[in-house]
Design an enzyme around this catalytic site. Structure first.
Site, mmCIF file in Angstrom:
data_model
loop_
_atom_site.group_PDB
_atom_site.id
_atom_site.type_symbol
_atom_site.label_atom_id
_atom_site.label_comp_id
_atom_site.label_asym_id
_atom_site.label_seq_id
_atom_site.Cartn_x
_atom_site.Cartn_y
_atom_site.Cartn_z
ATOM 1 N N ARG A 1 40.469 47.047 56.051
ATOM 2 C CA ARG A 1 40.004 45.739 55.557
ATOM 3 C C ARG A 1 39.479 44.855 56.696
ATOM 4 O O ARG A 1 38.661 43.987 56.495
ATOM 5 C CB ARG A 1 41.153 44.971 54.886
ATOM 6 C CG ARG A 1 41.623 45.549 53.568
ATOM 7 C CD ARG A 1 42.470 44.488 52.841
ATOM 8 N NE ARG A 1 43.320 45.052 51.805
ATOM 9 C CZ ARG A 1 42.944 45.302 50.559
ATOM 10 N NH1 ARG A 1 41.714 45.047 50.168
ATOM 11 N NH2 ARG A 1 43.783 45.799 49.682
ATOM 12 N N LYS B 1 43.007 41.831 46.544
ATOM 13 C CA LYS B 1 42.976 41.256 47.867
ATOM 14 C C LYS B 1 41.584 41.300 48.472
ATOM 15 O O LYS B 1 41.250 40.537 49.371
ATOM 16 C CB LYS B 1 43.925 42.045 48.800
ATOM 17 C CG LYS B 1 45.361 42.020 48.411
ATOM 18 C CD LYS B 1 46.118 42.978 49.352
ATOM 19 C CE LYS B 1 47.417 43.395 48.747
ATOM 20 N NZ LYS B 1 48.019 44.498 49.497
ATOM 21 N N GLY B 2 40.784 42.253 48.022
ATOM 22 C CA GLY B 2 39.550 42.606 48.725
ATOM 23 C C GLY B 2 38.586 41.474 48.983
ATOM 24 O O GLY B 2 37.852 41.491 49.967
ATOM 25 N N PHE C 1 32.222 55.599 48.575
ATOM 26 C CA PHE C 1 33.422 54.786 48.727
ATOM 27 C C PHE C 1 33.313 53.985 50.012
ATOM 28 O O PHE C 1 33.222 54.541 51.106
ATOM 29 C CB PHE C 1 34.701 55.638 48.722
ATOM 30 C CG PHE C 1 35.901 54.771 48.514
ATOM 31 C CD1 PHE C 1 36.252 54.345 47.235
ATOM 32 C CD2 PHE C 1 36.637 54.313 49.591
ATOM 33 C CE1 PHE C 1 37.334 53.481 47.039
ATOM 34 C CE2 PHE C 1 37.713 53.452 49.405
ATOM 35 C CZ PHE C 1 38.059 53.041 48.125
HETATM 36 P P1 IMP Z 1 36.414 48.241 38.981
HETATM 37 O O1 IMP Z 1 37.430 47.785 37.990
HETATM 38 O O2 IMP Z 1 36.214 49.748 38.931
HETATM 39 O O3 IMP Z 1 35.094 47.499 38.936
HETATM 40 O O4 IMP Z 1 37.072 48.093 40.394
HETATM 41 C C1 IMP Z 1 36.913 47.034 41.199
HETATM 42 C C2 IMP Z 1 37.921 47.138 42.316
HETATM 43 O O5 IMP Z 1 38.117 48.502 42.737
HETATM 44 C C3 IMP Z 1 37.398 46.397 43.506
HETATM 45 O O6 IMP Z 1 37.775 45.057 43.510
HETATM 46 C C4 IMP Z 1 38.007 47.183 44.644
HETATM 47 O O7 IMP Z 1 39.302 46.679 44.915
HETATM 48 C C5 IMP Z 1 38.131 48.600 44.126
HETATM 49 N N1 IMP Z 1 36.988 49.427 44.579
HETATM 50 C C6 IMP Z 1 35.990 49.931 43.837
HETATM 51 N N2 IMP Z 1 35.102 50.608 44.600
HETATM 52 C C7 IMP Z 1 35.562 50.519 45.864
HETATM 53 C C8 IMP Z 1 35.075 51.001 47.134
HETATM 54 O O8 IMP Z 1 34.015 51.648 47.266
HETATM 55 N N3 IMP Z 1 35.841 50.699 48.214
HETATM 56 C C9 IMP Z 1 36.992 49.971 48.151
HETATM 57 N N4 IMP Z 1 37.475 49.497 46.987
HETATM 58 C C10 IMP Z 1 36.767 49.767 45.860
HETATM 59 MG MG MG Z 2 41.021 47.073 46.193
#
Ligand code: IMP
Ligand code: MG
Length: 175
Positions: free
Chosen positions: A163, A40-41, A150
């Site tokens: 969000r 969703k982000g 984070f």
């Molecule tokens: P990855 O597979 O570890 O690259 O994760 C990507 C997803 O993890 C992103 O699309 C976010 O939804 C979540 N994510 C990773 N780091 C953060 C953060 O610092 N804040 C919020 N969501 C995060």
């Molecule tokens: Mg997320």
């Protein structure tokens, strides 16, 4: 309650989005571009970005993947919750992510989308967070690069909260 330390205000975000949109408009001029937002982000960033890209043939879609694990870390086992609906065959795909962290979600999604034979696949991540990268993925377009932390706001959540914040903040838990 966790604390929110400001990282990017909405004016800075708007400048970064405009820069990215300018580069994308230039690089994809005359090409069939499909922007795919990762739910969703990415929905907030995506909404800002598409309104600044100068094009007359861009298509928009979304994909949703979830990784199992804690709220703040990718576990590596990923499931597809929603696939793309637009036909991306022979088109130029730009995946739009809120944040690229370990890279596990995107490497899964890229492999999946390659199965539809697009002409190209590139990555646009609003935030490139480098410390926890577990593969050699790099965003082709990145708004900002941070080492760690984070982050929440501008679409990014912690347990579906924050969000809606117009800026980006680092979430600090009490020791
Ligand atoms: P990855 O597979 O570890 O690259 O994760 C990507 C997803 O993890 C992103 O699309 C976010 O939804 C979540 N994510 C990773 N780091 C953060 C953060 O610092 N804040 C919020 N969501 C995060
Ligand atoms: Mg997320």
């Amino acid at each position: 309650m966790p604390k929110l330390n400001p990282v990017l205000d909405k004016e800075t975000i708007a400048l970064k989005v405009a820069e990215l949109a300018h580069r994308i408009s230039h690089d994809y001029k005359g090409k069939n571009l499909v922007l795919i937002g990762v739910l969703k982000g990415a929905f907030v960033f995506m909404a800002d970005l598409i309104r600044q890209i100068d094009t007359n043939q861009m298509q928009i879609d979304f994909i949703h993947a979830a990784s199992y694990g804690s709220n703040s870390e990718s576990s590596g086992s990923i499931k597809l919750l929603k696939d793309v609906e637009v036909d991306i065959g022979d088109k130029h795909v730009l995946i739009v992510e809120d944040i690229l962290d370990s890279g596990l979600t995107l490497s899964y999604l890229i492999k999946h989308l390659k199965g539809y034979n697009p002409a190209s696949i590139k990555i646009c991540a609003f935030i490139n967070k480098i410390e926890r990268r577990q593969n050699d993925l790099q965003p082709d377009y990145a708004g900002v690069t941070v080492d760690k932390g984070f982050l929440v706001g501008y679409g990014l959540d912690y347990a579906e909260k924050y969000r809606y914040l117009p800026g980006v903040y680092e979430l600090k838990f009490d020791e």
